[in-house]
Every structure is written in C-alpha cells, then in structure tokens.
Design a protein around this motif. Structure first.
Motif: not given
Length: 228
Positions: A147-164
């Motif tokens: 679950l922790v790994k999934i959470a970090i992957v999801l947060y990485a998507v949020v970060v990618l959105f901010q970079l885009v």
C-alpha cells in the motif's frame, strides 16, 4: 539523521521558499492594483477583446465567486473566470491576470500539447491527490508495504502533474504579454508592471513543484530507502 530530522530537512526549505514567493506575489499584485492602465479598460474588457481578436467569441468572461487570486480558465466549460477585483478593475494587475487566463483559452483552442496533457491527466490526478495520503498512512500503520508503494506512485502522479503545469503557466504568461502588447492594451511604461505580476505568479507554481518534488523524495527515502 533521525527520521524527523530528515523530514524537516526536506520540508522546511521548500515551505520557506513557498511562503516568500506567496508574499512576493501578494505584494506585487497589490502594488500593481494601484496603477491604473492608461486606456481605462477593466480586466473583463481586456479579456473580451483578446478573446474576440483570436476568434474565441464563444468563450464567456465571467466574475468568479472566489476572492483575490481565484482567477482561472475552466477547460470543461470553456469559460474565463476572473475574481471580482480583476473583472471590474482597470489596473495593470487586472489586465495582466485577465490576459494570462485568456492565454489558457488560446492554448486550448490551439491544442497546445502541454495543456492537452495536463487536461488528460486531470481525472487521474483528482483521484491520486485524495487517495495517496490515506494509502500511505494506512500502509504505514498496518505494515502493508504494498500500500505504501502504491501511495508513493500515486503521489508521483500528482508531482508529475505539477511539473507539466509549469510550461503551461509560463506559456500562458508569454501569450498574455504578446497579446497585451500586440493589441496595444498596455503602454510601454506599463510593461514592467505586467511582467512583474506574471513573473511572481509563475514563481508560485515553481515553488509548489519544488515542494512537491522534495516531499516525494522524502517519502521515497523514508519508506523505500530502508527496505534492505
């Protein structure tokens, strides 16, 4: 370094930068709200003229219900939404902010690639931004590393959105300046004020992306770096 010390090391610098940038933006906008544009046009009139000159007659300009700095372009409804002070104001800041939001409408019309990517990512990001923290806390408390790994992957998507979002915002400001100068909506003496407002606004997105990247790095180190 302790876990708490590591967290502070990753958290405090971006927070300070974000605080300073937000203060800079508010101060800059407040100052340029006191400078009346020579042509006397309101933000709503500036937005309407730029839209019409770019063939976007069907995109409405409306007052947004939020307070200062709630200005935005809604790609779903294709509306330019301006805070009351910008909508009715005839200041340099009003013209700059209105033109910036119209810049997003022009991006939409011209199918600007980063804008299209950000719009396509939005549904996934809406889910990820609300789900990642619950999964992270739940996984950490229950010892469920998956679950922790999934959470970090999801947060990485949020970060990618901010970079885009960064090229989208910088390009909207570039288009805003181009339209304001090309249509003669600001004088040469007002150009510096326009640039100051747009630069300060753009830096808030840079600060936000920096904070998100720093937090992602912390979670990756704290939860993934000690698996050995």
């Amino acid at each position: 370094m302790s876990g708490f010390g590591l967290y502070l090391a990753f958290l405090i610098p971006p927070l300070l930068i974000g605080f300073l940038v937000q203060g800079w933006l508010k101060k800059t906008v407040a100052a340029q709200m006191q400078v009346r544009v020579a042509n006397g046009m309101t933000g709503a009139e500036v937005a309407r003229m730029i839209l019409d000159r770019n063939g976007l007659h069907g995109v409405p300009v409306q007052a947004a219900p939020g307070g200062p700095l709630s200005d935005h372009y809604d790609p779903r409804k294709r509306t330019v939404n301006l805070s009351q002070g910008v909508y009715d104001g005839n200041a340099v800041a009003s013209a700059a902010i209105a033109a910036h939001e119209v810049g997003h409408a022009i991006q939409h019309e011209k199918a600007y690639a980063p804008f299209r990517l950000r719009s396509a990512m939005f549904p996934a990001v809406s889910f990820a931004s609300s789900a990642w923290i619950m999964l992270l806390i739940g996984g950490a408390l229950l010892g469920l590393f998956g679950l922790v790994k999934i959470a970090i992957v999801l947060y990485a998507v949020v970060v990618l959105f901010q970079l885009v979002t960064l090229p989208v915002e910088f390009d909207a400001s570039r288009r805003a300046k181009q339209q304001l100068h090309g249509l003669g909506l600001v004088s040469s003496g007002e150009s510096k004020g326009v640039s100051n407002v747009l630069t300060a606004a753009a830096m808030t997105y840079v600060a936000g992306a920096l904070a998100a990247l720093s937090q992602l790095a912390y979670y990756a180190l704290a939860f993934l770096g000690n698996r050995n």
